[in-house]
Design an enzyme around this catalytic site. Structure first.
Site, short mmCIF file in Angstrom:
data_model
loop_
_atom_site.label_atom_id
_atom_site.label_comp_id
_atom_site.label_asym_id
_atom_site.label_seq_id
_atom_site.Cartn_x
_atom_site.Cartn_y
_atom_site.Cartn_z
N LYS A 18 1.47 8.90 -1.18
CA LYS A 18 0.12 8.91 -1.74
C LYS A 18 -0.39 7.49 -1.96
CE LYS A 18 0.88 13.36 -4.00
NZ LYS A 18 0.49 14.09 -2.85
N CYS A 19 -0.20 6.65 -0.96
CA CYS A 19 -0.51 5.23 -1.05
C CYS A 19 -1.54 4.87 0.02
CB CYS A 19 0.79 4.45 -0.82
SG CYS A 19 0.62 2.66 -0.71
N GLY A 20 -2.29 3.83 -0.21
CA GLY A 20 -3.23 3.35 0.79
C GLY A 20 -2.55 2.94 2.08
N THR A 34 0.08 4.59 3.34
CA THR A 34 0.80 5.75 3.87
C THR A 34 0.55 5.96 5.36
OG1 THR A 34 0.84 6.79 1.70
CG2 THR A 34 1.20 8.24 3.59
#
Length: 164
Positions: free
Chosen positions: A38-40, A42
């Site tokens: 759930k990361c930029g 990803t």
């Protein structure tokens, strides 16, 4: 410097919480990445999978170590993480057990990696998700990349280490 002679003398838990020896990857070039769903960053899973597929038959492997230490961006179980990665990015490279990469509960793999190669301005701590360490066939860290380094930008370094 770490007291561990090289990466291949380490052990880690796989996604099923079974201990595996990094010696299983001896004579390979390895890219170790702390990953999060759930990361930029990803979307880098796409590039990591492409890199893995492009070079795996030549002795290259990507090892993904899920980590929830940065903004709670990897909250799921290993099963949920694996399902997410396969469904959204077609990931086939090995995913390991969820770990800490900094602090008191830091995984020994990351203690070794950070001791081998400091980051920007000599910082050893992992700053965010998707930092990468490129390990040669000798079991030593050859390069460390920040989160913003794309897998595509690393391909030339992988190629050079595979030729070495």
């Amino acid at each position: 410097m770490s007291k561990v002679p090289n990466f291949f003398s380490l052990k880690a838990m796989n996604k099923s919480h079974k201990e595996i020896s990094m010696a299983d990857f001896e004579n390979k070039v390895i890219l170790v990445v702390n990953v999060a769903s759930k990361c930029g960053f990803t979307k880098q899973y796409d590039g990591l999978e492409k890199l893995y597929k492009d070079y795996k038959d030549r002795g290259f492997v990507v090892l993904g170590f899920p980590c929830n230490q940065f903004g709670g961006q990897e909250p799921g179980t290993e099963e949920e993480i694996e399902s997410f990665c396969q469904l959204n990015f077609g990931v086939t490279f090995p995913l390991m057990a969820k770990i800490d990469v900094n602090g008191d509960k830091e995984d020994p793999v990351y203690t070794f990696l950070k001791a081998q190669k400091a980051g920007l301005l000599g910082m050893t701590r992992i700053k965010w998700n998707f930092e990468k360490f490129l390990i040669g066939k000798d079991g030593l860290v050859h390069k460390r990349y920040s989160s913003i380094a794309t897998p595509e930008s690393i391909a030339v370094d992988v190629e050079n280490l595979l030729k070495a």
